[in-house]
Design an enzyme around this catalytic site. Structure first.
Site, PDB file in Angstrom:
ATOM      1  N   ASP A  10       0.874  -1.178   0.000  1.00 36.82           N
ATOM      2  CA  ASP A  10       0.000   0.000   0.000  1.00 36.82           C
ATOM      3  C   ASP A  10       0.912   1.229   0.000  1.00 36.82           C
ATOM      4  O   ASP A  10       2.118   1.129   0.281  1.00 36.82           O
ATOM      5  CB  ASP A  10      -0.871  -0.048   1.260  1.00 36.82           C
ATOM      6  N   ASP A  12      -0.300   5.155   0.817  1.00 38.54           N
ATOM      7  CA  ASP A  12      -0.593   6.180   1.835  1.00 38.54           C
ATOM      8  C   ASP A  12      -0.751   5.552   3.215  1.00 38.54           C
ATOM      9  O   ASP A  12      -1.631   4.732   3.414  1.00 38.54           O
ATOM     10  CB  ASP A  12      -1.852   6.958   1.438  1.00 38.54           C
TER      11      ASP A  12
HETATM   12  C1  XBP Z   1      -5.235   6.329   0.531  1.00 38.57           C
HETATM   13  C2  XBP Z   1      -6.327   7.085  -0.117  1.00 38.57           C
HETATM   14  C3  XBP Z   1      -5.989   8.041  -1.213  1.00 38.57           C
HETATM   15  C4  XBP Z   1      -5.394   9.309  -0.629  1.00 38.57           C
HETATM   16  C5  XBP Z   1      -5.677  10.501  -1.508  1.00 38.57           C
HETATM   17  O1  XBP Z   1      -4.708   5.474  -0.458  1.00 38.57           O
HETATM   18  O2  XBP Z   1      -7.471   6.874   0.203  1.00 38.57           O
HETATM   19  O3  XBP Z   1      -7.181   8.334  -1.885  1.00 38.57           O
HETATM   20  O4  XBP Z   1      -5.991   9.602   0.629  1.00 38.57           O
HETATM   21  O5  XBP Z   1      -5.158  10.261  -2.796  1.00 38.57           O
HETATM   22  P1  XBP Z   1      -3.914   4.102  -0.057  1.00 38.57           P
HETATM   23  P2  XBP Z   1      -6.006  10.732  -4.083  1.00 38.57           P
HETATM   24  O6  XBP Z   1      -4.724   2.992  -0.699  1.00 38.57           O
HETATM   25  O7  XBP Z   1      -2.534   4.260  -0.639  1.00 38.57           O
HETATM   26  O8  XBP Z   1      -3.881   3.995   1.469  1.00 38.57           O
HETATM   27  O9  XBP Z   1      -6.524  12.135  -3.784  1.00 38.57           O
HETATM   28  O10 XBP Z   1      -5.031  10.691  -5.223  1.00 38.57           O
HETATM   29  O11 XBP Z   1      -7.118   9.714  -4.200  1.00 38.57           O
HETATM   30 MG    MG Z   2      -3.101   3.226   3.141  1.00 36.68          MG
END
Ligand code: XBP
Ligand code: MG
Length: 255
Positions: A10, A12
């Site tokens: 993953d 974020d």
């Molecule tokens: C976490 C998310 C992403 C970010 C924002 O992603 O929910 O949408 O918060 O990014 P991950 P965008 O699956 O890596 O934990 O604005 O580009 O959607």
């Molecule tokens: Mg994440």
């Protein structure tokens, strides 16, 4: 011989703690640029994180908190606002504002040396991934990942398992030969929905999430000088996540 063939990362909250000082700040800069008075504080943003996907999060916020209709139909307006937000987020990454979490580079390099297959499995916008990798590990690091499954490549975002199913299909992998590294309940649900053993490194935003089903929950991947703290799961011998530990988690779950 371990069954582990691939580690699915993953982004974020897992590769880097991007939400509070990255995405949230970028959303606020986009609001200001568009002349809106909205400002997502740390606490409010934490509640909005229950919705994966920046565009989906914007729509959820407006439908929950805005009485007046949008300046144009949602489906036209939100992508424009999200594009501006992404521009601000990429600028933050380029300034080096978002470092990798503890243990991420160490473990990536160990997996690379052992020729373990790697993938990115994320809800975020693809350009956010390549820019984060470029500014933390250098542009060549993008090629470390056989598959970068990101954003709108699938119809439903996490907690739907679609993005993990897509990755398994792209890499022709069986779920029981993989480990997913996640940070949130949405991410864990998504990986478990694809029957993938999951290790969670929680963040300040996700530490109250329900991580039932995770094989191990820690505060981060650990470094020899900064050992990880185990939040849930069997205490491993070593105090930082290594390839051997990932092999143990993958093999013990498939018995
Ligand atoms: C976490 C998310 C992403 C970010 C924002 O992603 O929910 O949408 O918060 O990014 P991950 P965008 O699956 O890596 O934990 O604005 O580009 O959607
Ligand atoms: Mg994440």
């Amino acid at each position: 011989m371990s069954k582990l063939q691939a580690v699915l990362w993953d982004v974020d909250g897992t590769l880097a703690d991007t939400e509070r000082d990255g995405h949230r700040v970028a959303f606020n800069r986009a609001f200001a640029e568009a002349g809106f008075a909205w400002n997502w504080g740390e606490e409010l943003y934490g509640t909005l994180l229950q919705v994966s996907g920046g565009k989906e999060r914007l729509r959820f916020f407006f439908e929950q908190h805005c009485s007046h209709p949008p300046p144009e139909p949602w489906d036209a307006w939100i992508p424009k606002l999200h594009k501006a937000k992404t521009k601000h987020y990429l600028a933050l990454l380029a300034e080096g504002a978002i470092p990798l979490r503890p243990g991420v580079e160490r473990l990536l390099r160990e997996l690379l040396a052992a020729k373990v297959r790697l993938a990115i499995v994320t809800t975020t916008t693809p350009e956010n991934v390549t820019t984060l990798l470029t500014h933390t590990l250098g542009p060549a690091s993008i090629s470390w990942f056989e598959c970068i499954a990101a954003g709108d490549v699938v119809p439903a975002k996490k907690p739907s398992p679609d993005i993990y199913h897509y990755t398994l299909q792209q890499m022709q992998l069986s779920p029981d030969t993989c480990i997913a590294l996640e940070d949130s309940e949405n991410g864990l649900r998504s990986a478990l929905g694809a029957d993938i053993t999951t290790l969670v490194t929680q963040t300040a935003y996700t530490r109250t999430d329900d991580f039932t089903g995770a094989r191990l929950v820690t505060d981060h991947l650990g470094e020899p000088e900064t050992p990880m703290q185990i939040v849930a799961g069997k205490l491993p011998a070593q105090r930082w996540v290594t390839l051997d530990l990932l092999r143990e988690l993958c093999d013990s779950n498939s018995r």
